[in-house]
Enzyme design. Structure first.
Site, PDB file in Angstrom:
ATOM      1  N   SER A 291       0.871  -1.303  -0.260  1.00  0.00           N
ATOM      2  CA  SER A 291       0.030  -0.097   0.160  1.00  0.00           C
ATOM      3  C   SER A 291       0.775   1.244   0.111  1.00  0.00           C
ATOM      4  O   SER A 291       0.657   2.306  -0.571  1.00  0.00           O
ATOM      5  CB  SER A 291      -0.772  -0.061   1.348  1.00  0.00           C
ATOM      6  OG  SER A 291      -0.442   0.000   2.352  1.00  0.00           O
ATOM      7  N   GLU A 292       1.863   1.100   0.545  1.00  0.00           N
ATOM      8  CA  GLU A 292       2.967   2.420   0.596  1.00  0.00           C
ATOM      9  C   GLU A 292       4.388   2.123   0.708  1.00  0.00           C
ATOM     10  O   GLU A 292       4.858   0.902   1.307  1.00  0.00           O
ATOM     11  CB  GLU A 292       2.816   3.176   1.988  1.00  0.00           C
ATOM     12  CG  GLU A 292       1.214   3.814   2.014  1.00  0.00           C
ATOM     13  CD  GLU A 292       1.303   4.865   1.247  1.00  0.00           C
ATOM     14  OE1 GLU A 292       2.059   5.409   0.224  1.00  0.00           O
ATOM     15  OE2 GLU A 292      -0.135   5.326   1.090  1.00  0.00           O
ATOM     16  N   THR A 293       5.016   2.550  -0.172  1.00  0.00           N
ATOM     17  CA  THR A 293       6.738   2.560  -0.217  1.00  0.00           C
ATOM     18  C   THR A 293       7.051   3.986   0.258  1.00  0.00           C
ATOM     19  O   THR A 293       6.707   5.063  -0.220  1.00  0.00           O
ATOM     20  CB  THR A 293       7.229   2.140  -1.384  1.00  0.00           C
ATOM     21  OG1 THR A 293       6.815   0.918  -1.777  1.00  0.00           O
ATOM     22  CG2 THR A 293       8.671   2.159  -1.408  1.00  0.00           C
TER      23      THR A 293
END
Length: 261
Positions: free
Chosen positions: A45-47
Site C-alpha cells: 500500500s505504501e513505499t
C-alpha cells in the site's frame, strides 16, 4: 545500482499483522518516475523514501499508482528503520513532508506520530453510497480527501463488503467506515480503490479525521482504536489541540537489495 530496502509491519508488535510498508533510506533523491516504479514493483500500500537534506530528514510516500501527501503507517515504519537499523540518535525524529513538518517520538515502547488534526465536515448519506457499501449508513462526513461513513456497529464495519468499482468512481481518494467499538473506543476500515488499494490494512493518516470526530462524540482526549481489516492493527490515539498523536508498535520483517539496471 543497488538500493537497500527494509520491510516493516506497522501498528503491530508481531510479524504478518498490521500494515506492511517498504522503506528506502537514500543518499539522494531518485527520479519521481523511478520511485513510482519501485513502489509498483513492491506492490504494497505504501513505499516510503527518506533523504537527509540540509534542513533535516524529508519523507515521501508512494502507493503502487501515485504519490500521496500523507501516510501514517509508512512514517511509523520509516522511524522504526531509522531508530533500529541506522541507530538514529535521540528520542524524537523530525521529518519534513508534503503535509508539513511531522514528528515521531519514542513513547512507552511504541512510536507516536504527531500529525495535523483534520476534523471532518457534515455531508449526509446518499442512496448511491449505501448501495456502494451494501449497508445502511448512519451518517456521512467529508474530509479534504476522504469520505468518512458512520455505520451502526462494529459488526457492520467488520462485515462491510463494498462495491470497489463504485467506490473508485467517487470524488475521493478513499472511503473510511467507522463505528463505536465493542472492546475499543472506535473501530474503522479504509477502502481506497481509486489509488490502487482496495483495502488498506491499517491507516495512520485516516486517524487525523477519526480522532477529532470520536473525541467530540465520546468526550475523551485519549482513546484506543482498532482497524479491523484482515491483518488488523491497534492504535493509541490522543487529541492535542490542532494536532493528533497516533501511536503503535512496529516490527521489522525483511531487509534486502533492489537491483536497478
Amino acid at each position: 545500482m543497488l538500493l537497500d530496502f527494509h520491510q516493516v509491519d506497522a501498528f503491530t508488535d508481531r510479524p504478518f499483522a498490521g500494515n506492511p510498508a517498504m522503506v528506502y533510506r537514500l543518499d539522494a533523491w531518485l527520479g519521481d518516475e523511478l520511485m513510482q516504479k519501485i513502489a509498483a514493483e513492491h506492490n504494497l500500500s505504501e513505499t516510503a523514501f527518506l533523504v537527509k537534506e540540509p534542513e533535516g530528514w524529508r519523507i515521501r510516500w508512494f502507493t503502487p499508482t501515485a504519490e500521496v501527501p500523507l501516510c501514517g503507517h509508512a512514517t511509523l515504519a520509516s522511524a522504526h528503520v531509522l531508530f533500529e537499523v541506522f541507530d538514529e540518535p535521540g528520542e524524537v525524529l523530525e521529518l519534513n513532508s508534503l503535509s508539513g513538518p511531522l514528528r515521531v517520538t519514542r513513547e512507552e515502547g511504541r512510536l507516536a506520530l504527531n500529525f495535523p488534526s483534520q476534523p471532518p465536515s457534515e455531508l449526509g448519506a446518499t442512496v448511491e453510497l449505501e448501495q456502494a457499501l451494501g449497508l445502511p449508513v448512519v451518517d456521512a462526513l467529508s474530509t479534504a480527501k476522504h469520505l468518512m461513513v458512520l455505520l451502526e456497529s462494529e459488526q457492520a464495519v467488520r462485515e462491510c463488503k463494498p462495491d470497489f468499482a463504485a467506490l473508485a468512481r467517487m470524488p475521493y481518494l478513499g472511503v473510511i467506515v467507522t463505528a463505536r467499538g465493542d472492546d475499543y473506543d472506535f473501530v474503522s476500515r479504509f477502502f481506497c480503490p481509486a489509488i490502487g488499494i482496495n483495502e488498506d490494512p491499517v491507516t495512520g493518516a485516516t486517524h487525523c479525521n477519526l480522532i477529532p470526530y470520536w473525541s467530540a462524540r465520546l468526550n475523551k482526549l485519549q482513546m484506543r482504536a482498532f482497524q479491523c481489516s484482515e491483518r488488523g492493527g491497534e492504535l493509541w490515539c490522543r487529541l492535542e489541540g490542532d494536532r493528533v498523536s497516533i501511536a503503535g508498535y512496529a516490527h521489522l520483517v525483511a531487509s534486502g537489495r533492489l537491483l536497478v539496471v
